[in-house]
Write a protein that holds these residues in place. Structure first.
Motif, PDB file in Angstrom:
ATOM      1  N   SER A  48      36.555  41.084  39.512  1.00  0.00           N
ATOM      2  CA  SER A  48      37.559  40.075  39.393  1.00  0.00           C
ATOM      3  C   SER A  48      38.997  40.544  39.570  1.00  0.00           C
ATOM      4  CB  SER A  48      37.492  39.462  38.040  1.00  0.00           C
ATOM      5  OG  SER A  48      37.678  40.454  36.892  1.00  0.00           O
ATOM      6  N   THR A  49      39.360  41.876  39.929  1.00  0.00           N
ATOM      7  CA  THR A  49      40.642  42.317  40.120  1.00  0.00           C
ATOM      8  C   THR A  49      40.784  41.791  41.498  1.00  0.00           C
ATOM      9  OG1 THR A  49      40.044  44.223  39.174  1.00  0.00           O
ATOM     10  CG2 THR A  49      42.071  44.412  40.723  1.00  0.00           C
ATOM     11  N   LYS A  50      42.317  41.056  41.622  1.00  0.00           N
ATOM     12  CA  LYS A  50      43.125  40.720  42.655  1.00  0.00           C
ATOM     13  C   LYS A  50      44.114  41.801  43.366  1.00  0.00           C
ATOM     14  CE  LYS A  50      40.862  36.908  41.839  1.00  0.00           C
ATOM     15  NZ  LYS A  50      39.743  36.370  42.476  1.00  0.00           N
ATOM     16  N   CYS A  51      44.485  42.642  42.222  1.00  0.00           N
ATOM     17  CA  CYS A  51      45.269  43.619  42.724  1.00  0.00           C
ATOM     18  C   CYS A  51      45.575  44.777  41.926  1.00  0.00           C
ATOM     19  CB  CYS A  51      46.659  43.102  43.450  1.00  0.00           C
ATOM     20  SG  CYS A  51      47.888  42.540  41.984  1.00  0.00           S
ATOM     21  N   TYR A  64      44.051  40.167  37.326  1.00  0.00           N
ATOM     22  CA  TYR A  64      42.995  39.438  37.555  1.00  0.00           C
ATOM     23  C   TYR A  64      43.329  37.882  37.836  1.00  0.00           C
ATOM     24  CZ  TYR A  64      41.055  43.047  34.813  1.00  0.00           C
ATOM     25  OH  TYR A  64      40.533  44.237  34.343  1.00  0.00           O
ATOM     26  N   ASN A  65      44.884  37.600  38.239  1.00  0.00           N
ATOM     27  CA  ASN A  65      45.475  36.304  38.591  1.00  0.00           C
ATOM     28  C   ASN A  65      46.216  36.774  39.999  1.00  0.00           C
ATOM     29  OD1 ASN A  65      47.134  34.249  38.951  1.00  0.00           O
ATOM     30  ND2 ASN A  65      47.298  33.844  36.635  1.00  0.00           N
ATOM     31  N   ALA A  66      45.618  36.391  41.019  1.00  0.00           N
ATOM     32  CA  ALA A  66      46.325  36.440  42.286  1.00  0.00           C
ATOM     33  C   ALA A  66      47.822  36.143  42.251  1.00  0.00           C
ATOM     34  CB  ALA A  66      45.597  35.913  43.339  1.00  0.00           C
ATOM     35  N   CYS A  70      50.199  38.954  41.218  1.00  0.00           N
ATOM     36  CA  CYS A  70      50.147  40.209  41.936  1.00  0.00           C
ATOM     37  C   CYS A  70      51.489  40.316  42.569  1.00  0.00           C
ATOM     38  CB  CYS A  70      48.998  40.214  43.126  1.00  0.00           C
ATOM     39  SG  CYS A  70      47.351  40.459  42.408  1.00  0.00           S
ATOM     40  N   SER A 120      49.024  42.098  33.066  1.00  0.00           N
ATOM     41  CA  SER A 120      47.692  41.615  32.869  1.00  0.00           C
ATOM     42  C   SER A 120      46.897  41.840  31.854  1.00  0.00           C
ATOM     43  CB  SER A 120      46.929  42.398  34.214  1.00  0.00           C
ATOM     44  OG  SER A 120      45.813  42.189  34.591  1.00  0.00           O
ATOM     45  N   SER A 131      41.868  42.758  48.094  1.00  0.00           N
ATOM     46  CA  SER A 131      41.254  41.628  47.832  1.00  0.00           C
ATOM     47  C   SER A 131      41.804  40.842  49.073  1.00  0.00           C
ATOM     48  CB  SER A 131      41.859  40.582  46.622  1.00  0.00           C
ATOM     49  OG  SER A 131      43.061  40.759  46.565  1.00  0.00           O
ATOM     50  N   SER A 132      42.534  40.995  49.941  1.00  0.00           N
ATOM     51  CA  SER A 132      43.071  40.134  51.105  1.00  0.00           C
ATOM     52  C   SER A 132      42.106  40.358  52.353  1.00  0.00           C
ATOM     53  CB  SER A 132      44.472  40.496  51.447  1.00  0.00           C
ATOM     54  OG  SER A 132      44.784  41.756  51.732  1.00  0.00           O
TER      55      SER A 132
END
Length: 691
Positions: free
Chosen positions: A640-643, A413-415, A418, A425, A616-617
């Motif tokens: 909220s997932t970034k990767c 959840y923290n970009a 990643c 996480s 997320s990109s």
């Protein structure tokens, strides 16, 4: 005690009808089995005997209602559980304190021979039967996993061909007559007692008579008087005495079980009817000369009722099912180019279908969709091979792990993290109340609660674990007056505040653990608080800012974050939503993708490819976004997932969850009603777990 157990076993032979006067039709495959069955029927007239030539004919007869039950080994339990038969285990054999409702698959050799397990190539082998657990599935699967048997897969050649090339000669009953795998047999090479070397005692006789160099059997096969003359082959290349099977074996597998049709009344009738049997030695073959284990294994100490709704795949465990998948002729998920993703409910399936279409490359989809009404249903589908993967929260990772699945990837959840796979996480479980309520943790008792779902981490396991540690009372209805905890029993007070899909009447979605229940999940539990159905929402720390001040779905448009605060044990005052780091119930592991051990590598590879395309990109107008939900919140993955980050292969669910979470789960599991039925089925006996 033996009478009761006998009754239990025969009870599982129960008749199709629940009428007590109906006969229970037990299926037998040999003259000795028939002789014992007839003797039983003489003692208990409720039972009658049906003769068929083979196990598969008995399975077919039970499916058709021409017979009612039979005792089978794991390999045959697997076959009986396939869709075309749909039978289930209802009573298990228990072999005593040394192995419980499990047994050990072992490789037995004569003492004085010089080879170890790595030197089996070119030797002669004795098997209980093709498709049997100890005699075929486990040893063949073991030799394949050790790269001793070379095999390119079912697409090129049957595994029997690879085994026949590996051994110089064999007796593997059930093989094609005249084949090399029947070379050492002295009868017709069938999986029946017309082949003298069939089953455990037959395979041991094959070794004893000098026909073979190794016998693949169960740990209780070698008679006590013969044990000094034989040894076990261990997977580490050593040998050990016969009685050292607990540390020198090929695998621990589920005990033989009575199988029948999926009919609770039939199973009850069988179990109860067995209590009427008197003066009959069910666990002995002494009265049947030259025959061992007719109907029930002689090594059985007692019979044990299998938990309700336990199908063949739950009973056998995911690891064993993976072994069978790897060596059978069935098309396997690992051979398919796509992941079969399991979606829960209609809205998740809609998103999954969009993903599947977007994943098409060179006319083939990387994602195929399967649907269940619950996460537990998805876990069962993954175990049986009807699905491959699903992303679940920590509590469900725990249950999936108990069922033999493994974590493959974790949501981050923290970009910023990643690019650093070493950083774990996690998120915070928090308790949110309205600022105007005046509530604190100490004054929470007697109020209404909003939970993400029964058995979920932030919404149930962590807060209820905290409450149990305070009260030592498993009846949580004494703490909260009512609430919404989707997945609870519909009659429970923890369903009374749920709203379902919003229909006025006949709403089957109410209190269901799926997105169709508006109060399900993180955002749903917060909505439950916002709309006044509860006084506290037990959620994760990011949910309030994600669903307030203009963010989130339509229901959240008027929500102001400042109107909400956090409460936590040990603090009399309420704190601001942003202060979750100092006022929380626990820091807990992020959600993870779970799968079977045999599909781990494929799932990781394809998900990495998919998030490179749809992660997320990607822009907001991309054809598909994995971590965005249009039709609800947190569909398939958390929004909220970034990767997704890879969990190292072989890392267990216990290691992934961590000691603090495991401690909380074990405390909560003191409350039986907090243990999902699926988990009860998966932990019925220890051999379902990886040794």
């Amino acid at each position: 005690m033996q009478t009761l157990l006998l009754v239990a076993l025969l009870g599982s032979l129960a008749a199709v009808s629940a009428v007590p006067t109906d006969k229970v039709k037990w299926c037998v495959k040999s003259e000795k089995e028939l002789e014992k069955c007839v003797a039983l029927a003489a003692k208990a007239p409720a039972f009658t005997c049906v003769r068929r030539l083979s196990t598969i004919e008995c399975i077919i007869a039970i499916k058709a209602g021409e017979a009612d039950a039979i005792t089978l080994d794991g390999g045959d339990i697997y076959t009986a559980g396939l869709n075309n038969y749909d039978l289930a285990p209802i009573i298990a054999e228990d072999y005593g304190t040394s192995s419980d409702t499990c047994y050990y698959a072992v490789a037995v050799v004569k003492k004085g021979t010089a080879f170890d397990i790595t030197g089996l190539e070119g030797k002669k082998s004795c098997h209980t039967g093709v498709g049997k657990s100890a005699g075929w599935n486990i040893p063949v699967g073991t030799l394949l996993s050790m790269n001793l048997i070379q095999w390119s897969g079912v697409e090129d050649t049957p595994v029997e061909d690879a085994v026949s090339r590996f051994f110089s000669g064999s007796c593997a009953p059930g093989s094609a007559p005249g084949s090399k795998l029947c070379q050492l047999c002295t009868g017709d090479c069938s999986k029946s007692h017309t082949e003298p070397y069939y089953d455990y005692e037959g395979a041991f006789a094959c070794l004893k008579d000098g026909g073979g160099d190794v016998a693949f059997v169960k740990h209780l096969t070698v008679p006590d008087s013969e044990k000094p003359n034989y040894e076990l082959l261990c997977k580490d290349g050593s040998r050990a005495p016969i009685d050292k099977y607990m540390t020198c074996n090929l695998a621990r597998v589920s005990a033989h079980a009575v199988v029948s049709r999926k009919d609770p009344q039939l199973a009850d009738l069988i179990w109860n009817s067995l209590n009427s049997v008197q003066d009959f030695q069910l666990f002995s073959s002494e009265a049947y000369a030259h025959s061992k284990n007719p109907d029930v294994k002689d090594s059985t100490v007692r019979l044990v009722r299998v938990p309700a709704n336990t199908d063949s795949f739950l009973y056998l465990g995911a690891e064993y099912v993976s072994i069978v998948h790897s060596i059978t002729k069935e098309p396997t998920s690992s051979a398919s180019p796509a992941i079969k993703w399991c979606a829960v409910g209609h809205t998740e399936t809609t998103k999954c279908d969009e993903w599947s279409i977007a994943s098409v490359d060179e006319d083939a989809a990387a994602i195929e969709c399967r649907t269940s009404t619950t996460v537990e249903g998805c876990i069962k589908m993954i175990m049986s091979g009807n699905a491959d993967a699903i992303a679940v929260d920590g509590g469900q990772v725990y249950t999936a792990g108990k069922c033999g699945l493994v974590p493959a990837m974790v949501e981050q959840y923290n970009a910023d993290l990643c690019s650093n796979p070493g950083d774990k996480s996690s998120y915070y479980a928090v308790a949110v109340v309205k600022r105007s309520s005046g509530l604190t943790w100490d004054t929470l008792k007697g109020h209404k609660s909003c939970h993400t779902g029964l058995g979920r981490t932030a919404g149930w396991n962590i807060p209820m674990g905290q409450i149990y540690s305070q009260t030592q009372d498993c009846d949580f209805t004494k703490f909260f007056s009512s609430g919404c905890a989707p997945g609870s029993d519909p009659s429970s007070s923890f369903c009374s505040q749920c709203v379902g899909s919003g229909k006025s009447v006949g709403d089957e979605s109410k209190c269901k653990a799926s997105a169709e229940e508006q109060y399900y999940g993180y955002a749903g539990a917060f909505r439950c608080l916002v709309e006044g159905a509860g006084h506290v929402a037990l959620i994760k720390h990011t949910i309030v800012p994600e669903n307030s001040n203009g963010k989130g779905p339509e229901w959240a448009r008027g929500v102001i974050a400042h109107d909400y605060q956090l409460i936590c044990p040990g603090q009399a005052a309420r704190v601001e939503i942003s202060e979750y780091a100092r006022c929380n119930l626990a820091a807990v592991p992020a959600h993870a993708v779970v799968t079977r051990p045999d599909t781990y590598s494929k799932v990781v590879r394809i998900l990495n490819e998919q998030q490179a395309k749809f992660g997320s990109s990607v822009s907001d107008d991309a054809p598909f976004r994995m971590f965005h939900s249009d039709l609800g919140n947190n569909l398939l993955f958390k929004d909220s997932t970034k990767c997704l980050q890879t969990i190292p292969k072989g890392k267990s669910y216990e290691t992934f969850l961590g000691p603090e979470y495991l401690t909380a789960m074990k405390a909560l599991r003191q409350c039986g009603e907090s243990t999902p039925e699926l988990e009860k089925s998966c932990t019925f006996h220890p051999c379902q777990q990886k040794t």
